[in-house]
Design a protein around this motif. Structure first.
Motif, PDB file in Angstrom:
ATOM      1  N   HIS A 124      61.045  49.970  70.008  1.00 32.00           N
ATOM      2  CA  HIS A 124      61.013  51.368  70.054  1.00 32.00           C
ATOM      3  C   HIS A 124      60.773  52.044  71.428  1.00 32.00           C
ATOM      4  CE1 HIS A 124      60.469  51.993  65.385  1.00 32.00           C
ATOM      5  NE2 HIS A 124      59.457  51.136  65.471  1.00 32.00           N
ATOM      6  N   ALA A 125      59.755  51.660  72.086  1.00 31.18           N
ATOM      7  CA  ALA A 125      59.760  52.093  73.459  1.00 31.18           C
ATOM      8  C   ALA A 125      60.882  52.012  74.428  1.00 31.18           C
ATOM      9  CB  ALA A 125      58.496  51.357  74.176  1.00 31.18           C
ATOM     10  N   VAL A 126      61.621  51.028  74.384  1.00 34.40           N
ATOM     11  CA  VAL A 126      62.674  50.859  75.266  1.00 34.40           C
ATOM     12  C   VAL A 126      63.766  51.971  74.834  1.00 34.40           C
ATOM     13  CG1 VAL A 126      64.791  49.483  75.876  1.00 34.40           C
ATOM     14  CG2 VAL A 126      62.450  48.441  75.829  1.00 34.40           C
ATOM     15  N   VAL A 127      63.887  52.233  73.601  1.00 30.28           N
ATOM     16  CA  VAL A 127      64.886  52.951  73.099  1.00 30.28           C
ATOM     17  C   VAL A 127      64.652  54.623  73.162  1.00 30.28           C
ATOM     18  CG1 VAL A 127      66.155  53.987  71.035  1.00 30.28           C
ATOM     19  CG2 VAL A 127      66.228  51.340  71.583  1.00 30.28           C
ATOM     20  N   HIS A 128      63.543  54.768  73.146  1.00 29.56           N
ATOM     21  CA  HIS A 128      62.655  56.060  73.142  1.00 29.56           C
ATOM     22  C   HIS A 128      63.136  56.422  74.664  1.00 29.56           C
ATOM     23  CE1 HIS A 128      60.031  59.398  72.276  1.00 29.56           C
ATOM     24  NE2 HIS A 128      59.629  59.401  73.197  1.00 29.56           N
ATOM     25  N   HIS A 129      62.657  55.375  75.604  1.00 31.95           N
ATOM     26  CA  HIS A 129      62.825  55.565  77.095  1.00 31.95           C
ATOM     27  C   HIS A 129      64.113  56.043  77.358  1.00 31.95           C
ATOM     28  CE1 HIS A 129      61.891  55.740  81.222  1.00 31.95           C
ATOM     29  NE2 HIS A 129      62.639  54.906  81.462  1.00 31.95           N
ATOM     30  N   ALA A 130      65.242  55.095  76.957  1.00 34.83           N
ATOM     31  CA  ALA A 130      66.678  55.117  77.243  1.00 34.83           C
ATOM     32  C   ALA A 130      67.269  56.297  76.723  1.00 34.83           C
ATOM     33  CB  ALA A 130      67.209  53.921  76.683  1.00 34.83           C
ATOM     34  N   LEU A 131      66.889  56.907  75.859  1.00 34.31           N
ATOM     35  CA  LEU A 131      67.391  57.955  75.256  1.00 34.31           C
ATOM     36  C   LEU A 131      66.966  59.228  75.793  1.00 34.31           C
ATOM     37  CD1 LEU A 131      67.883  57.043  71.736  1.00 34.31           C
ATOM     38  CD2 LEU A 131      69.713  57.033  73.589  1.00 34.31           C
ATOM     39  N   ASP A 132      65.816  59.272  76.664  1.00 32.11           N
ATOM     40  CA  ASP A 132      65.016  60.132  77.327  1.00 32.11           C
ATOM     41  C   ASP A 132      64.387  61.369  76.440  1.00 32.11           C
ATOM     42  OD1 ASP A 132      63.889  61.673  79.339  1.00 32.11           O
ATOM     43  OD2 ASP A 132      65.693  63.127  79.758  1.00 32.11           O
ATOM     44  N   LEU A 133      63.740  60.632  75.557  1.00 30.42           N
ATOM     45  CA  LEU A 133      63.050  61.610  74.301  1.00 30.42           C
ATOM     46  C   LEU A 133      61.872  62.033  74.697  1.00 30.42           C
ATOM     47  CD1 LEU A 133      64.008  59.132  70.897  1.00 30.42           C
ATOM     48  CD2 LEU A 133      64.862  61.757  71.548  1.00 30.42           C
ATOM     49  N   GLY A 134      61.147  61.438  75.511  1.00 25.57           N
ATOM     50  CA  GLY A 134      60.051  61.825  75.993  1.00 25.57           C
ATOM     51  C   GLY A 134      59.125  60.650  76.568  1.00 25.57           C
ATOM     52  N   PRO A 135      57.803  60.909  77.028  1.00 25.81           N
ATOM     53  CA  PRO A 135      56.809  59.752  77.371  1.00 25.81           C
ATOM     54  C   PRO A 135      56.767  58.958  76.328  1.00 25.81           C
ATOM     55  CG  PRO A 135      55.641  61.915  77.312  1.00 25.81           C
ATOM     56  CD  PRO A 135      57.020  62.004  76.771  1.00 25.81           C
ATOM     57  N   VAL A 136      56.416  57.673  76.739  1.00 25.35           N
ATOM     58  CA  VAL A 136      55.635  56.567  75.997  1.00 25.35           C
ATOM     59  C   VAL A 136      54.189  56.652  76.277  1.00 25.35           C
ATOM     60  CG1 VAL A 136      55.605  54.322  75.005  1.00 25.35           C
ATOM     61  CG2 VAL A 136      57.875  55.145  75.519  1.00 25.35           C
ATOM     62  N   ARG A 137      53.364  57.213  75.535  1.00 26.40           N
ATOM     63  CA  ARG A 137      51.989  57.112  75.919  1.00 26.40           C
ATOM     64  C   ARG A 137      50.891  55.956  75.787  1.00 26.40           C
ATOM     65  NH1 ARG A 137      52.175  61.796  78.678  1.00 26.40           N
ATOM     66  NH2 ARG A 137      52.552  63.701  77.071  1.00 26.40           N
ATOM     67  N   GLY A 138      51.513  54.900  74.966  1.00 21.82           N
ATOM     68  CA  GLY A 138      51.063  53.853  74.799  1.00 21.82           C
ATOM     69  C   GLY A 138      51.470  52.899  73.562  1.00 21.82           C
ATOM     70  N   LEU A 139      51.209  51.594  73.885  1.00 20.89           N
ATOM     71  CA  LEU A 139      51.611  50.522  72.744  1.00 20.89           C
ATOM     72  C   LEU A 139      50.338  49.675  72.565  1.00 20.89           C
ATOM     73  CD1 LEU A 139      54.894  49.457  74.417  1.00 20.89           C
ATOM     74  CD2 LEU A 139      54.646  51.075  72.601  1.00 20.89           C
ATOM     75  N   ASN A 140      50.398  49.347  71.247  1.00 19.80           N
ATOM     76  CA  ASN A 140      49.196  48.473  70.606  1.00 19.80           C
ATOM     77  C   ASN A 140      49.711  47.619  69.394  1.00 19.80           C
ATOM     78  OD1 ASN A 140      46.719  47.573  69.609  1.00 19.80           O
ATOM     79  ND2 ASN A 140      45.682  49.366  70.356  1.00 19.80           N
ATOM     80  N   ILE A 141      49.179  46.314  69.648  1.00 25.45           N
ATOM     81  CA  ILE A 141      49.674  45.294  68.592  1.00 25.45           C
ATOM     82  C   ILE A 141      48.302  44.771  68.278  1.00 25.45           C
ATOM     83  CG2 ILE A 141      52.086  45.021  69.310  1.00 25.45           C
ATOM     84  CD1 ILE A 141      51.203  42.434  70.518  1.00 25.45           C
ATOM     85  N   ASP A 142      47.074  45.220  68.598  1.00 28.17           N
ATOM     86  CA  ASP A 142      45.973  44.790  68.443  1.00 28.17           C
ATOM     87  C   ASP A 142      45.129  45.280  67.221  1.00 28.17           C
ATOM     88  OD1 ASP A 142      43.622  43.093  68.797  1.00 28.17           O
ATOM     89  OD2 ASP A 142      42.770  44.504  70.165  1.00 28.17           O
ATOM     90  N   THR A 143      45.778  45.826  66.118  1.00 29.23           N
ATOM     91  CA  THR A 143      45.077  46.740  65.045  1.00 29.23           C
ATOM     92  C   THR A 143      45.075  45.523  63.777  1.00 29.23           C
ATOM     93  OG1 THR A 143      47.247  47.146  64.064  1.00 29.23           O
ATOM     94  CG2 THR A 143      46.617  48.566  65.904  1.00 29.23           C
ATOM     95  N   GLY A 144      45.464  44.522  63.850  1.00 29.29           N
ATOM     96  CA  GLY A 144      45.332  43.791  62.659  1.00 29.29           C
ATOM     97  C   GLY A 144      46.134  44.265  61.354  1.00 29.29           C
ATOM     98  N   GLN A 145      46.804  45.525  61.590  1.00 31.02           N
ATOM     99  CA  GLN A 145      47.551  45.983  60.588  1.00 31.02           C
ATOM    100  C   GLN A 145      49.033  46.298  60.931  1.00 31.02           C
ATOM    101  OE1 GLN A 145      45.011  49.515  59.711  1.00 31.02           O
ATOM    102  NE2 GLN A 145      43.800  48.318  58.346  1.00 31.02           N
ATOM    103  N   GLY A 146      49.483  45.497  61.980  1.00 33.46           N
ATOM    104  CA  GLY A 146      50.870  46.031  62.406  1.00 33.46           C
ATOM    105  C   GLY A 146      50.962  46.805  64.026  1.00 33.46           C
ATOM    106  N   GLY A 147      51.779  47.014  64.482  1.00 33.79           N
ATOM    107  CA  GLY A 147      51.846  47.669  65.731  1.00 33.79           C
ATOM    108  C   GLY A 147      51.794  49.216  65.711  1.00 33.79           C
TER     109      GLY A 147
END
Length: 258
Positions: free
Chosen positions: A90-113
């Motif tokens: 998600h983040a790489v494509v969001h950035h590549a298409l210049d949709l806007g900033p990526v504020r943060g990523l998290n896979i530590d939720t226990g319920q998915g990313g």
């Protein structure tokens, strides 16, 4: 899973690059807390204060971070890799298409990313923008397919899932936004797109074709940016939560035309 926000839109020393140390810590905690409710956070802070009081000391940021981490079960190794590649996609494509900033990523939720992304408001509402949105939403599934040769149900299963949101956008492009391949000038809204798609196989085929095209576009971008994609997934796997600065440092290193 993708959370969104609109956007009107690193050191000679570590502090100078990343900003005020308190701001850095707060960003880290906010990234860690993605997916938690307000009630969860209130409870974690109460427990952290109680722990500090028992130790006869002031509460620390580490107490809060430990409380957030302790609120979640550990993610199994293989699943953690899948979450990391999905969210990195998600983040790489969001950035590549210049949709806007990526504020943060998290896979530590226990319920998915989770990923928190912003959008440049000046670029919205065109046909290209909606197609870019579809590509970004389908990129997590594309990433899983590229890396594991099979996909999980993580893109779907809920009304706020990637597949649900992408289907709604593709449906609206056909029926309400003026971008349909059949009768584009007709405005035909409906509260339940699923019911309409079940009764209209030709419309369902057109909507599905849009999603397939977006999936292919996402996969193409990830193949072209494979080193960046892999580097971000590895960093996310190790850290489990990354703020905007950490993500941007990796994404910017791999910048090239989308």
């Amino acid at each position: 899973m993708t959370a969104t926000q609109n956007s009107n839109t690193v050191e000679t020393t570590a502090v100078a690059q990343q900003g005020n140390p308190v701001d850095v810590i707060l960003r880290r905690l906010a990234t860690r807390a993605m997916g938690l409710t307000g009630a969860d956070i209130e409870r974690i802070i109460r427990e952290a204060r109680l722990k500090a009081r028992r130790g006869k000391r002031a509460i620390t940021y580490e107490d809060i971070e430990e409380g957030i981490r302790g609120n979640r079960p550990p993610v199994p190794y293989n699943l953690r890799w899948r979450f990391a590649f999905h969210e990195a996609g998600h983040a790489v494509v969001h950035h590549a298409l210049d949709l806007g900033p990526v504020r943060g990523l998290n896979i530590d939720t226990g319920q998915g990313g989770y990923n928190l992304v912003g959008f440049h408001v000046w670029a919205t509402d065109t046909r290209d923008w909606y197609e870019h949105m579809l590509t970004m939403l389908m990129a997590g599934r594309a990433a899983e397919n590229l890396m594991f040769k099979r996909v999980s149900s993580g893109s779907g299963g809920a009304d706020d899932s990637d597949l649900a949101r992408a289907t709604r956008i593709a449906f609206d492009m056909e029926r309400t936004l003026g971008f349909g391949s059949e009768h584009p000038l007709l405005y035909r809204p409906h509260r339940d797109p699923g019911a309409v798609l079940d009764r209209a196989p030709e419309l369902a085929a057109r909507v599905h074709a849009r999603l397939e095209a977006a999936l292919d576009r996402g996969a193409t971008i990830l193949r072209r940016r494979r080193p960046t994609f892999h580097a971000l997934a590895k960093a996310l796997f190790d850290a489990q939560a990354m703020d905007e600065n950490a993500v941007l440092q990796i994404l910017a290193d791999g910048d090239l035309p989308p």
